[in-house]
Design an enzyme around this catalytic site. Sequence first.
Site, PDB file in Angstrom:
ATOM      1  N   PRO A 131      -3.063   6.288  -1.337  1.00 18.67           N
ATOM      2  CA  PRO A 131      -2.506   7.858  -1.167  1.00 18.67           C
ATOM      3  C   PRO A 131      -1.710   7.923  -0.093  1.00 18.67           C
ATOM      4  O   PRO A 131      -1.561   7.097   0.802  1.00 18.67           O
ATOM      5  CB  PRO A 131      -3.899   8.359  -1.097  1.00 18.67           C
ATOM      6  N   TYR A 132      -0.845   8.890  -0.469  1.00 24.07           N
ATOM      7  CA  TYR A 132       0.075   9.406   0.490  1.00 24.07           C
ATOM      8  C   TYR A 132      -0.209  10.643   0.701  1.00 24.07           C
ATOM      9  O   TYR A 132      -0.201  11.772  -0.162  1.00 24.07           O
ATOM     10  CB  TYR A 132       1.629   9.306   0.074  1.00 24.07           C
TER      11      TYR A 132
END
Lengths: 70, 70, 70, 70, 70, 70
Positions: free
Chosen positions: C2-3
């Site tokens: 994830p970012y």
Amino acid sequence: MPYVNIKLTSGVTQEQKDTLIAGVTDLLAKTLNKDPEKTFVVIDEVQPGDWGVAGVNTTVYRRRKKAAAK
Amino acid sequence: MPYVNIKLTSGVTQEQKDTLIAGVTDLLAKTLNKDPEKTFVVIDEVQPGDWGVAGVNTTVYRRRKKAAAK
Amino acid sequence: MPYVNIKLTSGVTQEQKDTLIAGVTDLLAKTLNKDPEKTFVVIDEVQPGDWGVAGVNTTVYRRRKKAAAK
Amino acid sequence: MPYVNIKLTSGVTQEQKDTLIAGVTDLLAKTLNKDPEKTFVVIDEVQPGDWGVAGVNTTVYRRRKKAAAK
Amino acid sequence: MPYVNIKLTSGVTQEQKDTLIAGVTDLLAKTLNKDPEKTFVVIDEVQPGDWGVAGVNTTVYRRRKKAAAK
Amino acid sequence: MPYVNIKLTSGVTQEQKDTLIAGVTDLLAKTLNKDPEKTFVVIDEVQPGDWGVAGVNTTVYRRRKKAAAK
């Protein structure tokens, strides 16, 4: 740990996306010695109706360009 | 007035999204006293073919990891 | 992989940022089994003059709220 | 060379999008003398389940607001 | 009309930025025939204290990696 | 609950920013009946060296344009 987001109008094949992912990751590794395992590249395909340029959506923009080129 | 954008590869249930939204909002309220009514959390699910890591798309990346783990 | 991007108005200490980074990473690990080594959290502090709400910048907005609360 | 990204919950017609694109481009041209040919406006429609506010997704949030208004 | 946003931790020279801008623009032109005049590349340098990975900020993360490498 | 992010090269006064914030908020209220209290507008000023177009940074780009205009 770079994060790269590429936004472009839709109509891109998986092969072209793979070329972009490989190319950007390679560029960051060569230029800044960034670890590819920590390099994220996220591609967003945007529908032409959702992308505006010159005050109109891309569908209209391209039609105008084509007409002007005749 | 925080704005939080979470990008992750697709395959997330609504229940999991609700947990993320509640958790992030709560974290910002407790840590920084941010008003939940002014806290936006936007989740973008990205197709594996559109997310690159280590120079390849996520589908290829996961296949490699699995093969290496054998 | 994830970012997460957190945008908030400036005036956040490093300790508070560390709490946000740890909290979001933990939330993603617990909720979606995401690998912390592949979880990026980027915090952008925005000057009050650059953040608008209700049609005015945040400095003006907060002044109005305070005046109204009297 | 401005780049503008508008994120909003889904349910926007093409005509409304065109109004937003034209309006933002015009605003930047008049306020900052920005060249419309170099002004990009990208609209992201976000599903209500992917947009959180006040710690819940937008579908739940709107239902609550309606119930409270009765 | 692509828009590319590169986020990385600070400490990048203008020459390195220029290499990234030229490289990404060239990649998009060659792969997708995108017009360089309509290709924007925006680089955001992020302070190490504002970028989290593995649940800690980048300053702490790098210190740990170095210590572990000894 | 719209979120609008405007990125442009630096050199914008607070008065111009206020005009952008008010204009975009008004446009969203009129076009989509969006509540200004829930409309965020975040302006990012980007240094010319960090913004690329046509494969070069904006400082170089503008110099070329000026030279070509002579």
